[in-house]
Structure formats: C-alpha cells, structure tokens
Design a protein around this motif. Structure first.
Motif, short mmCIF file in Angstrom:
data_model
loop_
_atom_site.label_atom_id
_atom_site.label_comp_id
_atom_site.label_asym_id
_atom_site.label_seq_id
_atom_site.Cartn_x
_atom_site.Cartn_y
_atom_site.Cartn_z
N GLY A 1 0.82 -1.20 0.00
CA GLY A 1 0.00 0.00 0.00
C GLY A 1 0.86 1.25 0.00
N ASP A 2 0.64 2.13 0.96
CA ASP A 2 1.37 3.39 1.04
C ASP A 2 2.86 3.19 1.35
OD1 ASP A 2 1.31 6.29 0.99
OD2 ASP A 2 1.73 6.19 3.14
N LEU A 3 3.22 2.00 1.89
CA LEU A 3 4.63 1.74 2.22
C LEU A 3 5.44 1.24 1.02
CD1 LEU A 3 4.57 0.18 5.81
CD2 LEU A 3 5.18 2.49 5.13
N ARG A 4 4.77 0.99 -0.11
CA ARG A 4 5.52 0.60 -1.31
C ARG A 4 6.46 1.75 -1.70
NH1 ARG A 4 2.31 -1.15 -6.70
NH2 ARG A 4 1.97 -3.12 -5.58
N PHE A 5 7.70 1.44 -2.03
CA PHE A 5 8.75 2.40 -2.38
C PHE A 5 9.22 3.25 -1.19
CE2 PHE A 5 6.05 2.47 -6.42
CZ PHE A 5 6.74 1.43 -7.00
N ARG A 6 8.77 2.92 0.03
CA ARG A 6 9.18 3.71 1.19
C ARG A 6 10.09 2.89 2.10
NH1 ARG A 6 6.06 8.39 1.08
NH2 ARG A 6 3.84 8.11 0.56
N SER A 7 10.79 3.59 3.02
CA SER A 7 11.64 2.91 4.01
C SER A 7 10.82 1.93 4.82
CB SER A 7 12.25 3.94 4.98
OG SER A 7 12.93 4.93 4.28
N PRO A 8 11.43 0.79 5.21
CA PRO A 8 10.68 -0.19 6.01
C PRO A 8 10.36 0.35 7.41
CG PRO A 8 13.01 -0.76 5.93
CD PRO A 8 12.83 0.40 5.00
N LYS A 9 9.24 -0.10 7.93
CA LYS A 9 8.85 0.22 9.30
C LYS A 9 9.08 -1.02 10.16
CE LYS A 9 7.17 4.30 8.29
NZ LYS A 9 8.27 5.18 7.96
N PRO A 10 9.25 -0.85 11.50
CA PRO A 10 9.46 -2.02 12.38
C PRO A 10 8.32 -3.04 12.28
CG PRO A 10 9.92 0.02 13.54
CD PRO A 10 9.28 0.41 12.23
N ALA A 11 8.64 -4.28 12.59
CA ALA A 11 7.65 -5.36 12.53
C ALA A 11 6.49 -5.09 13.49
CB ALA A 11 8.30 -6.69 12.87
N VAL A 12 5.31 -5.54 13.10
CA VAL A 12 4.12 -5.41 13.94
C VAL A 12 4.14 -6.53 14.98
CG1 VAL A 12 1.59 -5.41 13.91
CG2 VAL A 12 2.87 -4.46 11.96
#
Length: 547
Positions: free
Chosen positions: A42-53
């Motif tokens: 979704g919005d995280l495509r092409f963006r820096s990774p976020k920590p695991a849920v």
C-alpha cells in the motif's frame, strides 16, 4: 526433543530442531518466517521499512515466509527443489539457524545477504544448517525487496530509492535487538553475501546508516562496482510508469499511480524494461542511487577518501566468474562458439554502458590484445573462452581487487581469495573448459554437502568426498574470520574444526591472496597484468577520450 520458545521484541516464536547427516547428536534450532519489518504494501511501497508489527501468543516459526515479488522464470535455471513457490509483497521475513538458544552463549553471527542481480533471489535458498552445526555460529538469512520495488527512484523525496538496502539495514537492526536470545553476540556480527549480496555488503561498508551494525564483512563474487550506481534513476522510473500506463507529467502523482498498480504488472513491465536496457549493455533497470542519505556519494569516492567503515573485509572471486551460468542465462546459443565480430560487438556494448561518450575503439582494442591467448586464439570456441574471461574480469575480478586495494590502503584488515574449486555436481553438467564459476562457492560455504538437498528431478544433489573436504575448509575459514577477524585463526572455535593453511593478509606492500581448493595455498598479485588493464589503463583511456 523439546522445541524451545524464544522471545523477540515483537513476540514469541517456536521453531524446529534439525540435524546434519554427519552430526546426528548436534541439534540446530531453526526459526523461519519471522517478520523483521512491517509489510511494505500500500502506502509503504517504495518507502523505508517500518518495524515489525507485534503479535500475541507464540508464533509458529516453522514455515518459510513468501519470497519477494520477482520474475519467476529465473527459477527455471535453478536445479534445487525449493520449499515453496509463494510470492507476495508482504515478504520481509528472516530465518535463524543456531546451535543454541542460551542467551549467555555469545556466538558469532553471520548475516547472509542473497544474490540475484537485485531482481531475483530469496534468503533461504540453501540452508546454512551445516555451517551453524560444524562451526558453532548463528546464521541469519532474510528476504529484501527486489527490482523496482526495491530500487525504483525518482531522485527526489517522492521515491528516494535504495529501499532494498534499507530493508537490509532493518534486518541488521533486528539482529542487534534480538539475536542474543538466539545464542548470538550482537557485538560480533559479520555480514556476508554472494553476487548482488556481496555487492550489498560493499555498499554497507560506505553507508553512514550501516555504521556500527556489523563488525566484519565478506563479499563473495561482487562488490560495489559490480553493480554500480544508476546515474539517471528518474528517467527509468518514468519509463516504467509509461509501460504501466501511469500519468508521468507530475512525479508525485506518478509515484502514487505506481503504488496503486498490481504488483504482478510491475514485475512484468520491469522485465520488459530490463530487456530493452540489456540490449544496450546495461545489467540493471533499477539499482543503487546516490540519495544523500543511505549513499551520500559514490562508493568509489568514499573508498578513495578512506571513509569506508573500519571493519575487517574478506572478499574474493571464482577463477571463471563468467564461465557458464551467467552467459547461459543471458546469451542465446551460448556454448557454440562465437565470431570475432560478435565478440567485439558485445564488448563495445558493455563498455559503452560502463564508459559512455568514450572512444570505444581504443578501449576494445586494448581488451582484445590482452585476452588474445591460447594455441589457436581465433577458433570460435577459443574466442568464446576469451570472451568469458574478459567479461568475468570486468564485472567481478577487477572491481574486487580494486576494493581490496582501497580498503587496505585505508589501513583496514583485508583478506583476498580466488576460489579454484568447482563442486563435482556442477562440473558434471557443463563443459570441461569451465573453471570455478559464479556461485560455485555457495554450496561449499553453506555446508550443503552434509545435508540431503533435493533436486527438481526427484533425486538428491550428489556430493563427493572432495566436495566435503573443501566445504569443511571453507566453512572453517569463514567462521574463523567471523570469530577472530583472521580466517586462519581457529581460537574459540569448536575442538574438531579443521586446521587450515595460513591465509596471509592483503596489504598495499604485499597484495597476497588465497587460492582456495582441495589444497589451498597463498600467492601474490592476482591476475596483475589484467588488473592493470581494467583498473588503470582503461579508466585512463576513457577519461582521455572524453576530453
């Protein structure tokens, strides 16, 4: 045996226990499919990774996570039967193989970055179970985003690029936070990888964002220059958007449009784009970029200024890097011999991609003179052999020797090798003129010879006693280096670890390297005449012809 439950920062995991064929009393605790980052969808495509849920309860860590989206045709060249063929954009998971889960064990950690030209591959292609069991080390493997999903860049804040490298950093951060619970020492982490994985390792040596996340590094058949920075990333992003029917007038809305496209379409159109660029001698459609954050300057400049991280570096190549596997995948009809005209055409195309706007005639003439050798140098098969040597040296050997020289010149500890051993099963299915080919070392370093490795055809991959002997030596070298910073020093290693021949350090005054094989031995100045051609003469020819 009771399968342990281990705590991570995101929740608890339960894995499995496995054994190698030759060490039935030595359990290796295996945990797979653990998320190290949030799903990059979704919005995280092409963006820096976020920590695991985080999750509640105990997560089952016995099934490998999905592989990152990629062109599945690449797997047709791979003879081994994989665990599954599930591909999903939610793919940022890692796997751990460890001989103990005692927190106080403090074992060295080897973090594997897989290869595949930044467009294909998966973390757990080959188990590192044997390396863990034989050498008492913790091995971590993981998936990272590939192709456009990992490297698309518009050269601005809309899609800065390098998110695949940021995935790799997120995996390193996860190791720092959690590996102690799996028996590992977060202060003794070695990153290692093959091909694009070895290239990634080199990029982490020059990125400020990777500083302090690892202490040692191993690049197998790939360094920064092997897959160098892309200088026109926005142009390529626009080309992909046009292929996908996105509006390209406004970059911000173009990237939003790309975020909404089905992932399969992105993979398919990226493949078409790579084919177009490949016809011009390019190796990648999307790759590393100077983004000012992960990569503040070109890797060459960082090395030249002596600003690469102060870490021990072991790196090397096979003695026939472009021998069979890569040209078979990239060149139709490879193996039937080539004409002089075809040789020069391919050479000009490749050199034109590396040195645009240069006098290619001078460059190709210098290359032909250096590689015209043998009893009958104009025979079509002899020409094809010369071609494989030239391309292998340009892509892998010369960049590796250059990286070793620059890191050593900055006062860092460097160990260089040329692998001369081809596993028996690989040698059996290719012409006898092929030496140690690209990726031949993976089976040896991983210790696959001590496991049952199923082939797609239904049989098990055969290994000879020589394979096992070489594998034992290479596993020892790699683990010794991870433990002590010296591949020959077995201090702190298992009592039954083999004693290996002394591997001299590579220094500016003594450019020593190790010839790895059934009987490994040291030498100096790897391919000195050819290295002078690629690392000195050709750059000067290119620079002078641009004036």
């Amino acid at each position: 045996m009771v399968v342990p439950v281990v705590s991570t920062a995101s929740g608890k995991v339960r894995g499995t226990v496995q054994y190698t064929n030759d060490l039935p009393d030595k359990p290796v605790y295996t945990f797979v499919g653990i998320p190290y980052a949030a799903p990059p969808v979704g919005d995280l495509r092409f963006r820096s990774p976020k920590p695991a849920v985080s999750w509640e309860g105990v997560r089952d860590a016995t099934e490998l996570g999905a592989y990152c989206p990629q062109d599945q045709d690449a797997f047709s060249f791979y003879p081994i039967q994989l665990k599954h063929y599930k591909f999903d954009e939610d793919c940022l998971t890692l796997n751990i193989e460890t001989p103990t889960v005692a927190k106080e064990a403090g074992l060295p950690v080897l973090l594997w970055i897989h290869g595949g030209g930044f467009v294909t591959g998966l973390g757990h292609q080959v188990p590192f179970l044997s390396l863990s069991a034989h050498q008492d080390v913790v091995v971590v493997t993981f998936n990272y985003r590939l192709g456009a999903l990992g490297f698309l860049s518009t050269g601005d804040e809309n899609a800065p690029g390098n998110v695949a490298f940021l995935d790799q950093i997120q995996a390193m951060v996860w190791v720092q936070q959690n590996i102690r619970n799996f028996g590992g020492d977060p202060g003794r982490v070695t990153i290692f990888g093959l091909s694009a994985g070895g290239t990634s390792v080199c990029y982490h040596l020059v990125s400020p964002l990777s500083k302090g996340l690892f202490q040692r590094a191993i690049s197998q058949s790939g360094v920064c220059q092997t897959l160098d920075v892309v200088s026109n990333p926005q142009e390529r992003a626009v080309m992909l958007a046009e292929e996908l029917g996105c509006d390209t007038k406004n970059i911000a809305s173009m990237v939003e449009g790309l975020r909404e496209k089905p992932v399969d379409q992105i993979v398919t159109c990226s493949k078409r784009l790579l084919k177009k660029l490949g016809s011009k001698g390019e190796l990648m459609a999307f790759g590393p970029v100077v983004d000012g954050k992960f990569l503040p300057a070109s890797p060459s400049d960082v090395f030249d200024l002596g600003r690469a991280h102060t870490v021990d570096y072991l790196l090397g190549v096979g003695n026939h890097e472009y021998g069979f596997q890569l040209p078979s995948e990239l060149i139709r009809g490879f193996g039937r011999g080539i004409t002089e005209e075809r040789f020069l055409l391919r050479l000009k195309k490749r050199m034109g991609a590396v040195y645009p706007k240069s006098n290619l005639n001078n460059i190709t003439s210098a290359i032909r003179r250096t590689y015209r050798e043998g009893d009958n140098p104009d025979d079509p098969h002899a020409l094809e052999y010369q071609f494989t040597q030239a391309f292998g040296d340009q892509m892998f050997v010369a960049p590796t020797v250059l990286a070793a020289s620059k890191h050593a010149a900055a006062g860092q500890k460097v160990y260089l090798y040329e692998n001369q051993y081809a596993p028996s099963s690989a040698a059996a299915v290719r012409p006898d003129w092929v030496g140690c080919d690209h990726s031949d070392d993976v089976m040896m370093v991983s210790g696959a010879a001590f496991l049952d490795v199923p082939l797609k055809v239904g049989a098990l991959l055969p290994f000879s006693s020589d394979d096992k002997q070489v594998s034992m030596g290479m596993m020892a070298y790699w683990a010794n280096f991870a433990r002590t910073g010296n591949p020959s020093d077995r201090t702190g290693g298992p009592a039954d670890s083999p004693t290996v021949p002394e591997w001299p350090q590579y220094t500016p005054d003594n450019p020593a390297y190790m010839k790895l094989g059934l009987t490994s031995s040291a030498d100096v100045e790897l391919k000195s005449e050819k290295m002078k051609l690629w690392n000195d003469i050709i750059p000067k020819l290119a620079a002078s012809s641009r004036l």
